[in-house]
Motif scaffolding. Structure first.
Motif, PDB file in Angstrom:
ATOM      1  N   VAL A 105      45.410 -71.468  61.657  1.00 48.95           N
ATOM      2  CA  VAL A 105      44.515 -71.565  60.500  1.00 48.95           C
ATOM      3  C   VAL A 105      45.298 -71.918  59.247  1.00 48.95           C
ATOM      4  CG1 VAL A 105      42.867 -70.336  59.037  1.00 48.95           C
ATOM      5  CG2 VAL A 105      42.897 -69.923  61.511  1.00 48.95           C
ATOM      6  N   SER A 106      46.312 -71.141  58.951  1.00 49.42           N
ATOM      7  CA  SER A 106      47.194 -71.372  57.813  1.00 49.42           C
ATOM      8  C   SER A 106      48.491 -70.616  58.082  1.00 49.42           C
ATOM      9  CB  SER A 106      46.549 -70.903  56.501  1.00 49.42           C
ATOM     10  OG  SER A 106      46.265 -69.517  56.544  1.00 49.42           O
ATOM     11  N   SER A 107      49.451 -70.710  57.186  1.00 48.72           N
ATOM     12  CA  SER A 107      50.744 -70.095  57.427  1.00 48.72           C
ATOM     13  C   SER A 107      50.615 -68.617  57.789  1.00 48.72           C
ATOM     14  CB  SER A 107      51.625 -70.228  56.180  1.00 48.72           C
ATOM     15  OG  SER A 107      52.894 -69.635  56.391  1.00 48.72           O
ATOM     16  N   GLY A 108      50.991 -68.277  59.018  1.00 46.95           N
ATOM     17  CA  GLY A 108      50.955 -66.902  59.487  1.00 46.95           C
ATOM     18  C   GLY A 108      49.607 -66.402  59.951  1.00 46.95           C
ATOM     19  N   VAL A 109      48.563 -67.219  59.859  1.00 48.96           N
ATOM     20  CA  VAL A 109      47.203 -66.792  60.203  1.00 48.96           C
ATOM     21  C   VAL A 109      46.690 -67.620  61.378  1.00 48.96           C
ATOM     22  CG1 VAL A 109      44.838 -66.470  59.385  1.00 48.96           C
ATOM     23  CG2 VAL A 109      46.769 -66.147  57.807  1.00 48.96           C
ATOM     24  N   TYR A 110      46.171 -66.931  62.400  1.00 49.16           N
ATOM     25  CA  TYR A 110      45.694 -67.585  63.617  1.00 49.16           C
ATOM     26  C   TYR A 110      44.335 -67.008  64.002  1.00 49.16           C
ATOM     27  CZ  TYR A 110      50.449 -69.338  64.031  1.00 49.16           C
ATOM     28  OH  TYR A 110      51.643 -69.971  63.793  1.00 49.16           O
ATOM     29  N   SER A 150      55.369 -56.592  68.928  1.00 47.15           N
ATOM     30  CA  SER A 150      55.022 -55.183  68.834  1.00 47.15           C
ATOM     31  C   SER A 150      54.889 -54.706  67.392  1.00 47.15           C
ATOM     32  CB  SER A 150      56.059 -54.333  69.568  1.00 47.15           C
ATOM     33  OG  SER A 150      57.352 -54.572  69.044  1.00 47.15           O
ATOM     34  N   SER A 151      55.205 -55.563  66.438  1.00 46.64           N
ATOM     35  CA  SER A 151      55.072 -55.222  65.022  1.00 46.64           C
ATOM     36  C   SER A 151      54.819 -56.493  64.224  1.00 46.64           C
ATOM     37  CB  SER A 151      56.344 -54.520  64.508  1.00 46.64           C
ATOM     38  OG  SER A 151      57.465 -55.386  64.601  1.00 46.64           O
ATOM     39  N   GLY A 152      54.403 -56.311  62.972  1.00 54.14           N
ATOM     40  CA  GLY A 152      54.154 -57.462  62.112  1.00 54.14           C
ATOM     41  C   GLY A 152      52.869 -58.197  62.404  1.00 54.14           C
ATOM     42  N   VAL A 153      51.959 -57.568  63.150  1.00 50.54           N
ATOM     43  CA  VAL A 153      50.685 -58.205  63.506  1.00 50.54           C
ATOM     44  C   VAL A 153      49.537 -57.362  62.991  1.00 50.54           C
ATOM     45  CG1 VAL A 153      49.193 -58.963  65.392  1.00 50.54           C
ATOM     46  CG2 VAL A 153      51.682 -59.223  65.591  1.00 50.54           C
ATOM     47  N   VAL A 155      45.133 -57.434  62.577  1.00 49.62           N
ATOM     48  CA  VAL A 155      43.939 -58.090  63.112  1.00 49.62           C
ATOM     49  C   VAL A 155      42.731 -57.718  62.264  1.00 49.62           C
ATOM     50  CG1 VAL A 155      42.450 -58.382  65.125  1.00 49.62           C
ATOM     51  CG2 VAL A 155      44.913 -57.961  65.433  1.00 49.62           C
ATOM     52  N   ASP A 156      41.971 -58.723  61.860  1.00 46.65           N
ATOM     53  CA  ASP A 156      40.698 -58.489  61.186  1.00 46.65           C
ATOM     54  C   ASP A 156      39.602 -58.508  62.246  1.00 46.65           C
ATOM     55  OD1 ASP A 156      38.318 -58.562  59.728  1.00 46.65           O
ATOM     56  OD2 ASP A 156      39.171 -59.773  58.116  1.00 46.65           O
ATOM     57  N   THR A 157      39.060 -57.343  62.580  1.00 44.00           N
ATOM     58  CA  THR A 157      38.066 -57.266  63.660  1.00 44.00           C
ATOM     59  C   THR A 157      36.691 -57.758  63.241  1.00 44.00           C
ATOM     60  OG1 THR A 157      37.579 -54.957  63.089  1.00 44.00           O
ATOM     61  CG2 THR A 157      39.259 -55.355  64.786  1.00 44.00           C
ATOM     62  N   THR A 158      36.523 -58.174  61.978  1.00 47.73           N
ATOM     63  CA  THR A 158      35.249 -58.744  61.537  1.00 47.73           C
ATOM     64  C   THR A 158      35.270 -60.270  61.522  1.00 47.73           C
ATOM     65  OG1 THR A 158      35.787 -58.770  59.164  1.00 47.73           O
ATOM     66  CG2 THR A 158      34.872 -56.732  60.077  1.00 47.73           C
ATOM     67  N   THR A 159      36.468 -60.869  61.637  1.00 45.20           N
ATOM     68  CA  THR A 159      36.580 -62.332  61.630  1.00 45.20           C
ATOM     69  C   THR A 159      37.331 -62.874  62.836  1.00 45.20           C
ATOM     70  OG1 THR A 159      38.663 -62.351  60.379  1.00 45.20           O
ATOM     71  CG2 THR A 159      36.588 -62.351  59.107  1.00 45.20           C
ATOM     72  N   GLY A 160      38.112 -62.018  63.520  1.00 41.26           N
ATOM     73  CA  GLY A 160      38.903 -62.470  64.645  1.00 41.26           C
ATOM     74  C   GLY A 160      40.186 -63.178  64.251  1.00 41.26           C
ATOM     75  N   ARG A 161      40.592 -63.030  62.995  1.00 41.20           N
ATOM     76  CA  ARG A 161      41.828 -63.678  62.541  1.00 41.20           C
ATOM     77  C   ARG A 161      43.008 -62.710  62.634  1.00 41.20           C
ATOM     78  NH1 ARG A 161      40.459 -68.069  57.732  1.00 41.20           N
ATOM     79  NH2 ARG A 161      39.169 -69.396  59.088  1.00 41.20           N
ATOM     80  N   VAL A 162      44.121 -63.260  63.102  1.00 35.73           N
ATOM     81  CA  VAL A 162      45.352 -62.493  63.297  1.00 35.73           C
ATOM     82  C   VAL A 162      46.376 -62.974  62.273  1.00 35.73           C
ATOM     83  CG1 VAL A 162      47.228 -61.990  64.896  1.00 35.73           C
ATOM     84  CG2 VAL A 162      44.879 -62.181  65.748  1.00 35.73           C
ATOM     85  N   THR A 163      46.975 -62.048  61.557  1.00 34.51           N
ATOM     86  CA  THR A 163      48.026 -62.383  60.595  1.00 34.51           C
ATOM     87  C   THR A 163      49.356 -61.873  61.121  1.00 34.51           C
ATOM     88  OG1 THR A 163      46.468 -62.234  58.739  1.00 34.51           O
ATOM     89  CG2 THR A 163      48.806 -62.136  58.218  1.00 34.51           C
ATOM     90  N   ILE A 164      50.344 -62.773  61.153  1.00 35.72           N
ATOM     91  CA  ILE A 164      51.668 -62.446  61.681  1.00 35.72           C
ATOM     92  C   ILE A 164      52.687 -62.556  60.560  1.00 35.72           C
ATOM     93  CG2 ILE A 164      53.422 -63.070  63.384  1.00 35.72           C
ATOM     94  CD1 ILE A 164      51.196 -64.346  65.056  1.00 35.72           C
ATOM     95  N   SER A 169      56.888 -70.390  62.777  1.00 29.32           N
ATOM     96  CA  SER A 169      57.073 -71.787  62.407  1.00 29.32           C
ATOM     97  C   SER A 169      56.036 -72.628  63.135  1.00 29.32           C
ATOM     98  CB  SER A 169      58.478 -72.244  62.786  1.00 29.32           C
ATOM     99  OG  SER A 169      58.646 -73.619  62.517  1.00 29.32           O
ATOM    100  N   TYR A 170      55.224 -73.355  62.366  1.00 32.20           N
ATOM    101  CA  TYR A 170      54.177 -74.188  62.977  1.00 32.20           C
ATOM    102  C   TYR A 170      54.564 -75.655  62.846  1.00 32.20           C
ATOM    103  CZ  TYR A 170      49.720 -76.464  63.833  1.00 32.20           C
ATOM    104  OH  TYR A 170      48.739 -77.271  64.343  1.00 32.20           O
ATOM    105  N   PRO A 171      54.449 -76.439  63.929  1.00 33.84           N
ATOM    106  CA  PRO A 171      53.890 -76.105  65.254  1.00 33.84           C
ATOM    107  C   PRO A 171      54.936 -75.714  66.295  1.00 33.84           C
ATOM    108  CG  PRO A 171      54.137 -78.459  65.067  1.00 33.84           C
ATOM    109  CD  PRO A 171      54.661 -77.888  63.777  1.00 33.84           C
ATOM    110  N   ALA A 172      56.161 -75.436  65.876  1.00 33.98           N
ATOM    111  CA  ALA A 172      57.220 -75.161  66.853  1.00 33.98           C
ATOM    112  C   ALA A 172      56.948 -73.912  67.671  1.00 33.98           C
ATOM    113  CB  ALA A 172      58.563 -75.047  66.132  1.00 33.98           C
ATOM    114  N   ASP A 173      56.479 -72.837  67.019  1.00 28.06           N
ATOM    115  CA  ASP A 173      56.209 -71.591  67.725  1.00 28.06           C
ATOM    116  C   ASP A 173      54.797 -71.598  68.314  1.00 28.06           C
ATOM    117  OD1 ASP A 173      58.684 -70.386  67.182  1.00 28.06           O
ATOM    118  OD2 ASP A 173      58.005 -69.756  65.189  1.00 28.06           O
ATOM    119  N   VAL A 174      54.689 -71.194  69.553  1.00 29.84           N
ATOM    120  CA  VAL A 174      53.400 -71.125  70.240  1.00 29.84           C
ATOM    121  C   VAL A 174      52.920 -69.676  70.222  1.00 29.84           C
ATOM    122  CG1 VAL A 174      52.164 -71.470  72.407  1.00 29.84           C
ATOM    123  CG2 VAL A 174      53.965 -73.078  71.714  1.00 29.84           C
ATOM    124  N   ILE A 175      51.732 -69.468  69.677  1.00 23.48           N
ATOM    125  CA  ILE A 175      51.168 -68.121  69.562  1.00 23.48           C
ATOM    126  C   ILE A 175      50.046 -67.968  70.584  1.00 23.48           C
ATOM    127  CG2 ILE A 175      50.108 -66.427  68.031  1.00 23.48           C
ATOM    128  CD1 ILE A 175      52.967 -67.287  67.282  1.00 23.48           C
TER     129      ILE A 175
END
Length: 214
Positions: A105-110, A150-153, A155-164, A169-175
């Motif tokens: 979605v954006s830097s650190g947000v999936y 196991s840390s740094g994550v 979750v917004d359970t009302t939108t389904g967005r995950v912030t890390i 690094s996008y797109p190098a890192d696969v989440i």
């Protein structure tokens, strides 16, 4: 946009209930019998037809009170699809960190999502997927390049967005990730109560339709 009630409708449904996914396809037929088909969007829209049998006192608590709080078709709420409530391929097994690739979605947000039809070759346009807006709290697992985070994550359970954090690094890192989830829906009919006996009631054909933008 109408408000959304972060509440799950009662799962105490009777046999005979059903659900189906439909796709928005516009079809134009020519005089010669040919067809032009246009896929409006790649998202399945789920419809539920529920049947409830309950004691008279339970009808309001299970369905009617929610219907009233939603002002009928106005507001949305959650429903658990008993055949498809996890990101696992079969829809029922425990979710794992490798189930699905999350959408950047954006830097650190999936965004959580679930892809369908993986067991066979698909069309060139890709496979359909459902955006997961309503993950179940405490069930989300996320990995970066196959390694569980196991840390740094968060979750917004009302939108389904995950912030890390720190942001991958996008797109190098696969989440990737997985979770249990509910489907956001609204009532698509009135709630009709049949009086079977003095203290027994049945709610037939309580229809719900998925909200693609809750």
């Amino acid at each position: 946009m109408a408000e959304f009630l972060e509440q799950r409708i009662s799962a105490a449904i009777a046999y005979g209930s059903s659900w189906a996914d439909e796709y928005e396809v516009r079809i134009t037929r020519t005089a010669g019998g040919g067809e032009y088909r246009k896929l409006v969007h790649p998202y399945p829209v789920r419809r539920f037809r529920l049947i409830y049998r309950a004691d008279r006192a339970d009808v309001g608590a299970k369905v009617k009170n929610l219907y009233d709080r939603c002002y009928g078709k106005f507001s949305g709420f959650r429903v658990k699809a008993l055949d498809d409530f996890t990101t696992a391929a079969d829809g029922r097994s425990a979710p794992t960190k490798d189930d699905q690739t999350l959408l950047y979605v954006s830097s650190g947000v999936y965004q959580l999502r679930k892809e369908y039809g993986k067991d066979q070759a698909g069309l060139a346009i890709g496979r359909p997927f459902r955006t997961i807006f309503k993950p179940v709290a405490g069930t989300v697992v996320v990995a970066k390049n196959g390694v569980l985070l196991s840390s740094g994550v968060s979750v917004d359970t009302t939108t389904g967005r995950v912030t890390i954090s720190p942001a991958p690094s996008y797109p190098a890192d696969v989440i990737t990730g997985g979770c249990q989830f509910d489907i956001p829906v609204r009532f698509d009919t009135t709630v009709d109560v049949d009086q079977l006996a003095p203290n027994h009631r049945q709610l037939n054909n309580v229809e719900l339709v998925e909200l693609l933008a809750p």
